[in-house]
Scaffold this active site. Structure first.
Site, short mmCIF file in Angstrom:
data_model
loop_
_atom_site.label_atom_id
_atom_site.label_comp_id
_atom_site.label_asym_id
_atom_site.label_seq_id
_atom_site.Cartn_x
_atom_site.Cartn_y
_atom_site.Cartn_z
N SER A 104 0.76 -1.32 0.16
CA SER A 104 0.06 -0.07 0.09
C SER A 104 0.88 1.08 0.00
O SER A 104 2.01 1.03 0.20
CB SER A 104 -0.80 0.10 1.37
OG SER A 104 -1.51 1.29 1.64
N TYR B 90 -1.94 -1.39 10.49
CA TYR B 90 -2.18 -1.57 8.98
C TYR B 90 -0.95 -1.03 8.44
O TYR B 90 -0.04 -1.77 7.68
CB TYR B 90 -3.12 -0.89 8.57
CG TYR B 90 -3.51 -1.09 7.10
CD1 TYR B 90 -4.15 -2.15 6.57
CD2 TYR B 90 -2.97 0.01 6.12
CE1 TYR B 90 -4.48 -2.28 5.14
CE2 TYR B 90 -3.38 -0.01 4.78
CZ TYR B 90 -4.05 -1.24 4.25
OH TYR B 90 -4.38 -1.29 2.95
P1 NAD Z 1 -11.59 -5.99 0.55
O1 NAD Z 1 -12.17 -5.97 1.87
O2 NAD Z 1 -12.53 -5.51 -0.39
O3 NAD Z 1 -11.38 -7.48 0.10
C1 NAD Z 1 -10.44 -8.25 1.13
C2 NAD Z 1 -10.69 -9.65 0.83
O4 NAD Z 1 -9.77 -10.51 1.79
C3 NAD Z 1 -12.22 -10.10 1.20
O5 NAD Z 1 -12.72 -11.05 0.12
C4 NAD Z 1 -11.95 -11.03 2.52
O6 NAD Z 1 -13.01 -12.07 2.69
C5 NAD Z 1 -10.48 -11.64 2.51
N1 NAD Z 1 -9.87 -11.55 3.44
C6 NAD Z 1 -9.99 -11.19 4.54
N2 NAD Z 1 -9.38 -11.77 5.61
C7 NAD Z 1 -9.09 -13.08 5.22
C8 NAD Z 1 -8.58 -14.13 5.69
N3 NAD Z 1 -7.80 -14.23 6.94
N4 NAD Z 1 -7.95 -15.29 4.74
C9 NAD Z 1 -8.71 -15.17 3.62
N5 NAD Z 1 -9.35 -14.35 3.14
C10 NAD Z 1 -9.41 -13.08 3.81
O7 NAD Z 1 -10.13 -5.24 0.53
P2 NAD Z 1 -9.53 -4.74 -0.68
O8 NAD Z 1 -9.73 -3.20 -0.74
O9 NAD Z 1 -9.62 -5.26 -1.89
O10 NAD Z 1 -7.88 -4.82 -0.21
C11 NAD Z 1 -7.31 -5.92 -0.74
C12 NAD Z 1 -5.86 -5.61 -0.42
O11 NAD Z 1 -5.26 -4.43 -0.93
C13 NAD Z 1 -5.39 -5.84 1.00
O12 NAD Z 1 -4.22 -6.32 1.36
C14 NAD Z 1 -5.40 -4.07 1.49
O13 NAD Z 1 -4.63 -3.91 2.64
C15 NAD Z 1 -4.81 -3.77 0.00
N6 NAD Z 1 -4.93 -2.43 -0.30
C16 NAD Z 1 -6.26 -1.90 -0.47
C17 NAD Z 1 -6.37 -0.48 -0.91
C18 NAD Z 1 -7.65 0.15 -1.16
O14 NAD Z 1 -7.81 1.52 -1.10
N7 NAD Z 1 -8.63 -0.34 -0.98
C19 NAD Z 1 -5.06 0.45 -0.94
C20 NAD Z 1 -3.76 -0.33 -0.86
C21 NAD Z 1 -3.81 -1.46 -0.56
#
Ligand code: NAD
Length: 259
Positions: free
Chosen positions: A141, A154
């Protein structure tokens, strides 16, 4: 197609960023294992990929469960004969100032991001070393580079993933395994939608102000990063043909963070 017949496993791919990458990988010809805690969303993502002619399988696993991760990777290898690309993407967020943060919430966030990434890495490297190469990817991130208030576990976890990514790049080189980390800015997924009212409450400002003055304040154009932006980078890193690109963190954030 840039990933023809490559075998990929993506954690947290039932929805959000992971799902967008799973769908893009399948369009690029990869066989995609959609790994998620949530069976319904994993099945739904697989059905969507199959409906467009792609190849996918669901793997229900909690990334913090050692046995489940080993079994999940093994099921992909049994089904398709190997593993070429593994992306540790599953993540959770928790909003609280440090002085009010429960130890259990701190541990939960670190567990999913860091321990989950370790368990996937260990299981995947065993397969990739046998196969003579592969691509390890991590979902970092901008918070791998910068801190924001209210997100200490985080931010800590995302900084930690840089270290794991780089260590794997060094160890994996002799086995032709590359390791890179994708570092997105804010993308409007359920994880971010949930934070907007939470941050508005904690900071005592409106939701619009959270978006404009907190989330997108330092971008060059006031725009969210899109699922397509992140998926495009994930294809590029997985398809890159040599170790010229390894141990790298690539920031995709509309200029929020420049390195
Ligand atoms: P999201 O909440 O939409 O999706 C996350 C997914 O991970 C869900 O389907 C959930 O069921 C699954 N999950 C959670 N805990 C789990 C576990 N213990 N085992 C297996 N699956 C699990 O989140 P997102 O925004 O798509 O984020 C995905 C990744 O991208 C994360 O690592 C997040 O930190 C990173 N990220 C997101 C953003 C953003 O702005 N959305 C920015 C930078 C990084």
């Amino acid at each position: 197609m840039r990933l023809e017949n490559r075998i990929a496993l993506i954690t947290g791919a039932g929805r959000g960023i992971g799902r967008a990458i799973a769908e893009r990988y399948a369009r690029e010809g990869a066989l995609v294992a959609v790994a998620d805690l949530d069976r319904a969303s994993a099945d739904d993502a697989v059905a969507a990929i199959q409906a467009t002619g792609g190849t996918a399988m669901a793997v229900v696993m909690d990334v913090t469960d050692e046995q489940a991760v080993e079994a999940g990777v093994a099921s992909v290898v049994n089904n398709w004969g190997g593993l070429d690309i593994a992306l540790a993407n599953a993540g959770v967020q928790h909003i609280d100032p440090v002085h009010k943060l429960a130890y259990s919430d701190w541990r939960k966030v670190l567990d999913v991001h860091l321990n989950g990434a370790f368990l996937l890495t260990r299981a995947a490297l065993g397969q990739m070393y046998q196969r003579g190469g592969g691509s390890m990817l991590y979902m970092g991130s901008v918070h791998s580079m910068e801190a924001s208030p209210l997100k200490s576990p985080y931010v800590t976890a995302k900084h930690g993933l840089l270290g794991l990514c780089r260590a794997v790049a060094k160890e994996g080189a002799e086995h032709r395994v590359t390791s890179n980390i994708i570092c997105p800015g804010f993308v409007r997924t359920p994880l971010v939608e949930k934070q907007i009212p939470e941050q508005a409450r904690e900071l005592g400002i409106s939701e619009d102000a959270v978006i404009r003055d907190v989330m997108l304040k330092h971008t060059v154009d006031g725009e969210f990063t899109t699922l397509d932006d992140v998926a495009e980078l994930a294809v590029h890193l997985a398809a890159f043909p040599s170790a010229a690109l390894t141990g790298q963190s690539v920031v995709v954030s509309h200029g929020w963070h420049m390195q």
